[in-house]
Write a protein that holds these residues in place. Structure first.
Motif, PDB file in Angstrom:
ATOM      1  N   ASN A   1       5.310   0.474   4.461  1.00  0.00           N
ATOM      2  CA  ASN A   1       5.577  -0.785   3.785  1.00  0.00           C
ATOM      3  C   ASN A   1       5.774  -1.527   4.979  1.00  0.00           C
ATOM      4  OD1 ASN A   1       8.348   0.319   3.713  1.00  0.00           O
ATOM      5  ND2 ASN A   1       8.852  -1.128   2.522  1.00  0.00           N
TER       6      ASN A   1
ATOM      7  N   ARG B   1       9.012   4.205   2.033  1.00  0.00           N
ATOM      8  CA  ARG B   1       9.155   2.957   2.099  1.00  0.00           C
ATOM      9  C   ARG B   1      10.226   2.603   2.656  1.00  0.00           C
ATOM     10  NH1 ARG B   1       6.900  -1.049  -0.923  1.00  0.00           N
ATOM     11  NH2 ARG B   1       6.023   0.504  -2.077  1.00  0.00           N
TER      12      ARG B   1
ATOM     13  N   ILE C   1       5.575   6.368  -2.657  1.00  0.00           N
ATOM     14  CA  ILE C   1       4.184   5.346  -1.630  1.00  0.00           C
ATOM     15  C   ILE C   1       2.894   6.472  -1.676  1.00  0.00           C
ATOM     16  CG2 ILE C   1       5.683   3.942  -0.412  1.00  0.00           C
ATOM     17  CD1 ILE C   1       5.139   7.348   1.136  1.00  0.00           C
TER      18      ILE C   1
ATOM     19  N   HIS D   1       0.059   4.985  -1.426  1.00  0.00           N
ATOM     20  CA  HIS D   1      -0.175   4.166  -0.910  1.00  0.00           C
ATOM     21  C   HIS D   1      -1.305   3.718   0.326  1.00  0.00           C
ATOM     22  CE1 HIS D   1       1.046   0.653   2.556  1.00  0.00           C
ATOM     23  NE2 HIS D   1       2.413   0.175   1.612  1.00  0.00           N
TER      24      HIS D   1
ATOM     25  N   THR E   1      -0.479   5.163   3.570  1.00  0.00           N
ATOM     26  CA  THR E   1      -0.447   7.048   3.726  1.00  0.00           C
ATOM     27  C   THR E   1      -1.513   7.375   3.256  1.00  0.00           C
ATOM     28  OG1 THR E   1       2.165   6.481   1.722  1.00  0.00           O
ATOM     29  CG2 THR E   1       0.941   8.409   1.790  1.00  0.00           C
TER      30      THR E   1
END
Ligand code: SF4
Lengths: 281, 332
Positions: free
Chosen positions: B111, B59, B11, B14, B17
């Motif tokens: 997530n 995650r 992640i 992400h 993040t």
């Protein structure tokens, strides 16, 4: 009341790295006839083992020191030594918070609770001296094995790896002289002292938490307890100490005849207790 | 102050993040494979780590939304819980997290969209049920909002549902995200409370009880539904007086119409968790109280539990309708 000694255990690969520490903490040789030379101070608070180079040596020396010094579970463990570095050569004391064993790729994550003002680095522990310096990583030959063993003997938070950069792409290891290493460690000894004080204080706090109360030891010396009675006794004495931190337990149990009546007496006193939340500190 | 952030490889790019990392400037970052490589290691010292926890961004793959224990329930027909985070910035002495996890580091599962999807699936597949989703079981729902943005993200998800209620359990007085939304009829802001003297001794690093009550008043005034959670009920000298004072203060400051639900729960610990916690804090007076070792859960003696529960329920029912009061007792 409980009193505890400081408990710091040093694992150092080379004599030239250890010399300034041995001197500063006023350690003398404790034993040099076994597999490793061990030093300790007069108060038996600081112990140091010379492990020699490599992971097997470091792991064995850590275990050896733990046994020979009767290291308590609240001991602070420190590995200090030189390391290679694939970047600019810093003269500071560096704290390791990630250590990878090169041969297996396994990684451990020390979470040191001291040294907040030190720069933190990743360390790769190799089996053979290597000129393959990785940018941004320290390289040594002991850190991983030391951490793996010492953190189990104590805890990750009390197990510290400290490094000083000695070699790098522009200054290969074979050109580093022992005197230079000793000098680099001597230079950071004041920093090290502050750090060790921090660790000692945390260890003393842990000692208070983990050690068996003195009253418990006295109880099992005075009366005969079965093993389940011992567990109960420890539980009750801990309870007693949290309720009456400054009251002498023996003033109420010294006249008892056997373990059963001791337990029942402590139970009676602790059961009656109602927590005074308003006046509690 | 967070000194180190561990980031799962998976992640690292992400968007959540990246936005979390943005808030931390040059804080040390370490890439990891799975959060368990750091979080689950056995030789960690929870008590020491609590003074300096790291942040782990990860995650969550499985178990995003779980069936709530039987003792949960504030009127819905089906109850679930979900945790976007493990661990908490507060440090309550009775908190079961400290006996459950070997690490005090904060894990944030970034997530959120996967949690949303699970929640949506459950809502859609249960059109004739009233579902309640509890957040704040493994953390405090609001306390780290300025970093996680969890509430800001999650409220709009629930705005779409008619048959799903969201409970945000908290001790935080960081109300910012709630002030920015129109109060929702299917969201309960549930505050954990206990008498001031007990809280001062047991709730470390949390806002004071008076501050929590002030926050409750403010939210009530704005139209948010309030949950009052007296869980755990704590025993001690003059406990009746202390609880009565608390209830009086609440009655004075929180309009009955704003109270969605009240729950009371006795002090109980699963045996292993109790063992771990009392080892972490052997000097803690709470554990020297009149706890008895029932086979699975150290708790107060049955008669003490009953007396406390009855007393509190009776007093609460003077200012809250009985239908809004729930007794959260898990089976022993
Ligand atoms: S607020 Fe809740 S989650 Fe946080 S420490 Fe206290 S009991 Fe635990």
């Amino acid at each position: 009341m409980r009193e505890f000694n400081k408990a710091i255990r040093w694992v150092v690969a080379l004599k030239c790295e250890a010399e300034p520490i041995i001197q500063y903490f006023k350690m003398d040789c404790y034993i040099n006839t076994g597999p490793f030379s061990v030093f300790c101070d007069r108060e038996k608070e600081h112990w140091l083992v010379l492990s020699g180079i490599g992971q097997i040596n470091s792991a064995s020396a850590t275990t050896y020191l733990s046994e020979i010094s009767d290291a308590p579970p609240w001991a602070g463990w420190i590995n200090i030594g030189i390391a290679g570095y694939g970047g600019k050569k810093l003269k500071d004391l560096l704290l390791v918070d990630e250590v990878q064993q090169f041969s297996t790729g396994h990684t451990l994550y020390p979470g040191p609770v001291i040294g907040n003002n030190l720069r933190r680095y990743s360390l790769i522990t190799v089996d053979k001296p290597s000129k393959n310096y990785k940018q941004g990583h320290l390289v040594d030959m002991e850190g991983y094995a030391f951490f793996e063993i010492a953190s189990r003997l104590s805890s990750q938070q009390l197990t510290i790896i400290l490094k000083i950069i000695s070699d790098g792409p522009d200054e290969p290891l074979e050109l580093i002289k022992p005197e230079t290493v000793t000098e680099s460690i001597s230079r950071i000894i004041n920093n090290l002292k502050t750090l060790v004080q921090e660790l000692e204080n945390i260890c003393l706090g842990e000692a208070k938490r983990l050690a068996q109360p003195k009253a418990y030891k006295k109880c099992i010396q005075t009366w005969h307890f079965t093993s389940s009675q011992k567990t109960k006794c420890l539980e009750l004495i801990r309870k007693w100490e949290s309720i009456f931190p400054s009251k002498d337990l023996f003033s109420i149990i010294s006249m008892e005849n056997d373990a059963k009546s001791v337990l029942s007496k402590i139970s009676k006193h602790t059961q009656k207790y109602e927590i005074d939340w308003i006046n509690s500190d | 102050m967070i000194k180190c952030i561990y980031i799962e490889d998976e992640i690292k790019d992400h968007p959540r993040t990246l936005s979390i990392l943005d808030r931390f400037g040059s804080t040390r970052r370490i890439k990891i494979k799975r959060y368990g490589d750091v979080f689950n290691k056995k030789s960690q010292n929870f008590r020491l780590q609590k003074s300096n926890p790291a942040l782990i961004l990860a995650r969550k793959h499985q178990g995003l939304v779980l069936d709530a224990p039987d003792s949960f329930g504030i009127g819905g027909t089906k109850n679930y819980y979900f945790s976007h985070m493990f661990n908490c910035i507060y440090d309550c002495r009775y908190c079961f997290l400290q006996g459950m996890y070997s690490s005090a580091n904060y894990v944030v599962f970034v997530n959120y969209e996967d949690f949303d999807k699970n929640i949506e699936d459950l809502v859609n597949s249960n059109p004739n049920e009233n579902l309640t989703f509890f957040s704040g079981y493994d953390c405090d729902s609001l306390a780290l909002e300025n970093i996680t943005g969890f509430v800001e993200h999650t409220l709009p998800v629930f705005q779409k549902f008619d048959n799903a209620l969201l409970e945000l359990r908290t001790k935080s007085i960081q109300l910012k995200p709630l002030l920015e939304f129109t109060p929702m009829k299917n969201c309960v802001i549930a505050f954990s409370l206990m008498p001031r003297a007990m809280s001062d001794s047991l709730d470390h690093k949390t806002p004071k009880i008076s501050e929590r009550i002030k926050a409750i008043s403010k939210l009530a005034e704005l139209g948010w539904k309030i949950g009052l959670r007296f869980d755990p009920l704590v025993h001690g000298k003059d406990w009746k007086i202390l609880y009565k004072e608390l209830f009086d203060e609440i009655e004075l400051n929180v309009p009955e119409t704003a109270i969605h639900s009240v729950s009371v729960g006795p002090l109980r610990f699963p045996k292993n968790i109790f063992k771990n916690i009392s080892k972490l804090y052997p000097e803690e007076k709470l554990f020297a109280g009149p706890l008895v070792n029932s086979p699975r859960t150290p708790s107060y003696a049955e008669n003490v539990e009953k007396e406390m529960t009855d007393y509190c329920l009776e007093h609460i029912s003077r200012f809250v309708p009985k239908s809004a009061i729930f007794n959260c007792v898990s089976s022993n």
